[in-house]
Write a protein that holds these residues in place. Sequence first.
Motif, PDB file in Angstrom:
ATOM      1  N   LEU A  35     -42.902  49.551  29.624  1.00  9.27           N
ATOM      2  CA  LEU A  35     -42.092  49.523  28.417  1.00  9.27           C
ATOM      3  C   LEU A  35     -42.767  48.616  27.384  1.00  9.27           C
ATOM      4  O   LEU A  35     -43.926  48.260  27.514  1.00  9.27           O
ATOM      5  N   ARG A  36     -42.014  48.235  26.343  1.00 10.09           N
ATOM      6  CA  ARG A  36     -42.604  47.468  25.249  1.00 10.09           C
ATOM      7  C   ARG A  36     -43.193  46.141  25.718  1.00 10.09           C
ATOM      8  O   ARG A  36     -44.248  45.729  25.268  1.00 10.09           O
ATOM      9  N   TRP A  37     -42.483  45.455  26.618  1.00 10.90           N
ATOM     10  CA  TRP A  37     -42.962  44.186  27.166  1.00 10.90           C
ATOM     11  C   TRP A  37     -42.861  44.230  28.691  1.00 10.90           C
ATOM     12  O   TRP A  37     -42.028  44.936  29.247  1.00 10.90           O
ATOM     13  N   PRO A  38     -43.699  43.460  29.382  1.00  7.39           N
ATOM     14  CA  PRO A  38     -43.610  43.430  30.848  1.00  7.39           C
ATOM     15  C   PRO A  38     -42.331  42.755  31.317  1.00  7.39           C
ATOM     16  O   PRO A  38     -41.724  41.959  30.589  1.00  7.39           O
ATOM     17  N   LEU A  39     -41.943  43.068  32.549  1.00  8.43           N
ATOM     18  CA  LEU A  39     -40.736  42.485  33.128  1.00  8.43           C
ATOM     19  C   LEU A  39     -40.822  40.965  33.173  1.00  8.43           C
ATOM     20  O   LEU A  39     -39.829  40.268  32.950  1.00  8.43           O
ATOM     21  N   GLY A  40     -41.977  40.435  33.481  1.00 12.73           N
ATOM     22  CA  GLY A  40     -42.167  38.984  33.467  1.00 12.73           C
ATOM     23  C   GLY A  40     -41.831  38.286  34.765  1.00 12.73           C
ATOM     24  O   GLY A  40     -41.829  37.050  34.827  1.00 12.73           O
ATOM     25  N   VAL A  41     -41.546  39.052  35.824  1.00 15.68           N
ATOM     26  CA  VAL A  41     -41.255  38.471  37.123  1.00 15.68           C
ATOM     27  C   VAL A  41     -41.569  39.533  38.174  1.00 15.68           C
ATOM     28  O   VAL A  41     -41.462  40.736  37.904  1.00 15.68           O
ATOM     29  N   ALA A  42     -41.953  39.101  39.365  1.00 14.84           N
ATOM     30  CA  ALA A  42     -42.182  40.051  40.444  1.00 14.84           C
ATOM     31  C   ALA A  42     -40.848  40.678  40.852  1.00 14.84           C
ATOM     32  O   ALA A  42     -39.855  39.954  41.055  1.00 14.84           O
ATOM     33  N   GLY A  64     -32.967  31.900  31.114  1.00 12.53           N
ATOM     34  CA  GLY A  64     -31.703  31.636  30.425  1.00 12.53           C
ATOM     35  C   GLY A  64     -31.805  32.109  28.994  1.00 12.53           C
ATOM     36  O   GLY A  64     -32.888  32.461  28.516  1.00 12.53           O
ATOM     37  N   LEU A  65     -30.674  32.111  28.291  1.00 13.79           N
ATOM     38  CA  LEU A  65     -30.690  32.542  26.895  1.00 13.79           C
ATOM     39  C   LEU A  65     -31.297  31.487  25.977  1.00 13.79           C
ATOM     40  O   LEU A  65     -31.721  31.797  24.865  1.00 13.79           O
ATOM     41  N   ASP A  66     -31.320  30.243  26.442  1.00 14.97           N
ATOM     42  CA  ASP A  66     -31.806  29.155  25.601  1.00 14.97           C
ATOM     43  C   ASP A  66     -33.258  28.782  25.884  1.00 14.97           C
ATOM     44  O   ASP A  66     -33.740  27.759  25.404  1.00 14.97           O
ATOM     45  N   VAL A  67     -33.944  29.587  26.694  1.00 13.37           N
ATOM     46  CA  VAL A  67     -35.364  29.338  26.973  1.00 13.37           C
ATOM     47  C   VAL A  67     -36.141  30.615  26.700  1.00 13.37           C
ATOM     48  O   VAL A  67     -35.581  31.717  26.694  1.00 13.37           O
ATOM     49  N   ASP A  68     -37.441  30.473  26.454  1.00 11.78           N
ATOM     50  CA  ASP A  68     -38.272  31.659  26.235  1.00 11.78           C
ATOM     51  C   ASP A  68     -38.374  32.483  27.518  1.00 11.78           C
ATOM     52  O   ASP A  68     -38.340  31.922  28.608  1.00 11.78           O
ATOM     53  N   PRO A  69     -38.487  33.806  27.401  1.00 15.00           N
ATOM     54  CA  PRO A  69     -38.656  34.588  26.170  1.00 15.00           C
ATOM     55  C   PRO A  69     -37.353  34.946  25.456  1.00 15.00           C
ATOM     56  O   PRO A  69     -37.388  35.387  24.320  1.00 15.00           O
ATOM     57  N   ALA A  70     -36.184  34.762  26.110  1.00 18.82           N
ATOM     58  CA  ALA A  70     -34.925  35.161  25.477  1.00 18.82           C
ATOM     59  C   ALA A  70     -34.693  34.379  24.184  1.00 18.82           C
ATOM     60  O   ALA A  70     -34.288  34.951  23.165  1.00 18.82           O
ATOM     61  N   ARG A  71     -34.948  33.095  24.201  1.00 16.54           N
ATOM     62  CA  ARG A  71     -34.721  32.278  23.006  1.00 16.54           C
ATOM     63  C   ARG A  71     -35.514  32.807  21.827  1.00 16.54           C
ATOM     64  O   ARG A  71     -34.994  32.953  20.717  1.00 16.54           O
ATOM     65  N   PRO A 105     -32.115  33.963  41.914  1.00 13.88           N
ATOM     66  CA  PRO A 105     -32.521  32.858  41.024  1.00 13.88           C
ATOM     67  C   PRO A 105     -31.679  32.803  39.750  1.00 13.88           C
ATOM     68  O   PRO A 105     -31.143  33.811  39.304  1.00 13.88           O
ATOM     69  N   GLU A 106     -31.578  31.598  39.173  1.00 15.72           N
ATOM     70  CA  GLU A 106     -30.844  31.427  37.935  1.00 15.72           C
ATOM     71  C   GLU A 106     -31.622  32.062  36.788  1.00 15.72           C
ATOM     72  O   GLU A 106     -32.829  31.900  36.669  1.00 15.72           O
ATOM     73  N   GLY A 107     -30.932  32.789  35.943  1.00 20.07           N
ATOM     74  CA  GLY A 107     -31.557  33.449  34.806  1.00 20.07           C
ATOM     75  C   GLY A 107     -30.899  34.786  34.585  1.00 20.07           C
ATOM     76  O   GLY A 107     -29.693  34.951  34.815  1.00 20.07           O
ATOM     77  N   GLY A 108     -31.681  35.744  34.135  1.00 18.46           N
ATOM     78  CA  GLY A 108     -31.117  37.066  33.920  1.00 18.46           C
ATOM     79  C   GLY A 108     -32.095  38.013  33.271  1.00 18.46           C
ATOM     80  O   GLY A 108     -33.253  37.652  32.989  1.00 18.46           O
ATOM     81  N   LEU A 109     -31.645  39.223  33.040  1.00 21.08           N
ATOM     82  CA  LEU A 109     -32.450  40.255  32.407  1.00 21.08           C
ATOM     83  C   LEU A 109     -31.939  40.501  30.988  1.00 21.08           C
ATOM     84  O   LEU A 109     -30.747  40.753  30.780  1.00 21.08           O
ATOM     85  N   LEU A 110     -32.839  40.424  30.024  1.00 18.76           N
ATOM     86  CA  LEU A 110     -32.531  40.756  28.642  1.00 18.76           C
ATOM     87  C   LEU A 110     -32.994  42.192  28.414  1.00 18.76           C
ATOM     88  O   LEU A 110     -34.163  42.516  28.621  1.00 18.76           O
ATOM     89  N   ILE A 111     -32.072  43.047  27.995  1.00 19.14           N
ATOM     90  CA  ILE A 111     -32.334  44.488  27.909  1.00 19.14           C
ATOM     91  C   ILE A 111     -32.154  44.956  26.470  1.00 19.14           C
ATOM     92  O   ILE A 111     -31.143  44.645  25.825  1.00 19.14           O
ATOM     93  N   HIS A 112     -33.131  45.687  25.962  1.00 19.30           N
ATOM     94  CA  HIS A 112     -33.036  46.311  24.643  1.00 19.30           C
ATOM     95  C   HIS A 112     -33.259  47.806  24.815  1.00 19.30           C
ATOM     96  O   HIS A 112     -34.189  48.222  25.508  1.00 19.30           O
ATOM     97  N   LEU A 113     -32.429  48.610  24.184  1.00 15.92           N
ATOM     98  CA  LEU A 113     -32.489  50.062  24.377  1.00 15.92           C
ATOM     99  C   LEU A 113     -33.507  50.752  23.466  1.00 15.92           C
ATOM    100  O   LEU A 113     -33.730  51.957  23.592  1.00 15.92           O
ATOM    101  N   GLY A 114     -34.120  49.999  22.554  1.00  9.86           N
ATOM    102  CA  GLY A 114     -35.166  50.567  21.714  1.00  9.86           C
ATOM    103  C   GLY A 114     -34.642  51.667  20.812  1.00  9.86           C
ATOM    104  O   GLY A 114     -33.523  51.619  20.300  1.00  9.86           O
ATOM    105  N   MET A 115     -35.455  52.714  20.619  1.00  9.30           N
ATOM    106  CA  MET A 115     -35.100  53.812  19.722  1.00  9.30           C
ATOM    107  C   MET A 115     -34.295  54.904  20.415  1.00  9.30           C
ATOM    108  O   MET A 115     -33.512  55.610  19.776  1.00  9.30           O
TER     109      MET A 115
END
Length: 272
Positions: free
Chosen positions: A32-39, A118-125, A65-75
Amino acid sequence: MPELPEVEITRRSIAPTLEGAVVTGVQLGRPLRWPLGVAPAHLVGAVLGEAQRRGKYLWLPMSRPEGGLLIHLGMSGALALGPERMLGPHQHFALHTTRGSLVLTDPRRFGAVVWSGGLDVDPARKLLQGLGAEPFDPALTGATLHARWRRRRAPIKQLLLAGDGVVGAGNIYACEALWHAGIRPSMLGSRLSPARCERLLAAVRHVLGQALALGGSTLRDFSDAHGVAGAYQHQAAVYDREGQPCPRCGAPIRREVQAQRSTYFCARCQRP
């Protein structure tokens, strides 16, 4: 493109099922547009929290693990819940859980699924920091938007699409809100009075509220996570109605191109 109503409808359609589910596996298709960023294996065993939305992004929080997935549906993206199965040719991500599989279908591959701590750390931030206020935030007022736009020498339609003042008014909803507010889409943001900004904010809230009540807009292939299409497009006043009579005054709806996007408006009702 899925806009705020479509993303919020998607959130509502997945949140009750997935909250408390445990991740049993992750499948990746074409990039997709960016890699998942985690195994993918790192997410197995995570417990899902309640799905949230910020602008056009969905946030699927996890613990352990603490954190989450940020999802964008694109076009052209859409999420669906169903039984676990192999990914199809336009399906690029699947989150398998104890309550079914969440699958992203995106023919154009402009969508994204990104892990963040988290939402307050990169890449979500970094991805969220430029977003404007949520349209239904009680703290948002016409005066707030006037202060934001009073030095902006860009057309108000483009400022709405930019989403740095208020999020959620994509192309369909920006056209509709400007019609309801009686504002010409080409009017410069710097020329909007506080009263007009207040009227426009009320129109944005009205239009988005209607869209949410009708399940969003389905122009091509949007549906919620259970396959239900939206119906707002059937009651649009100006969008995609070039040459048809304005519902308010009867003058023909006009179409112009602004920043490579089709803009629909009534030249009689919407004053510059």
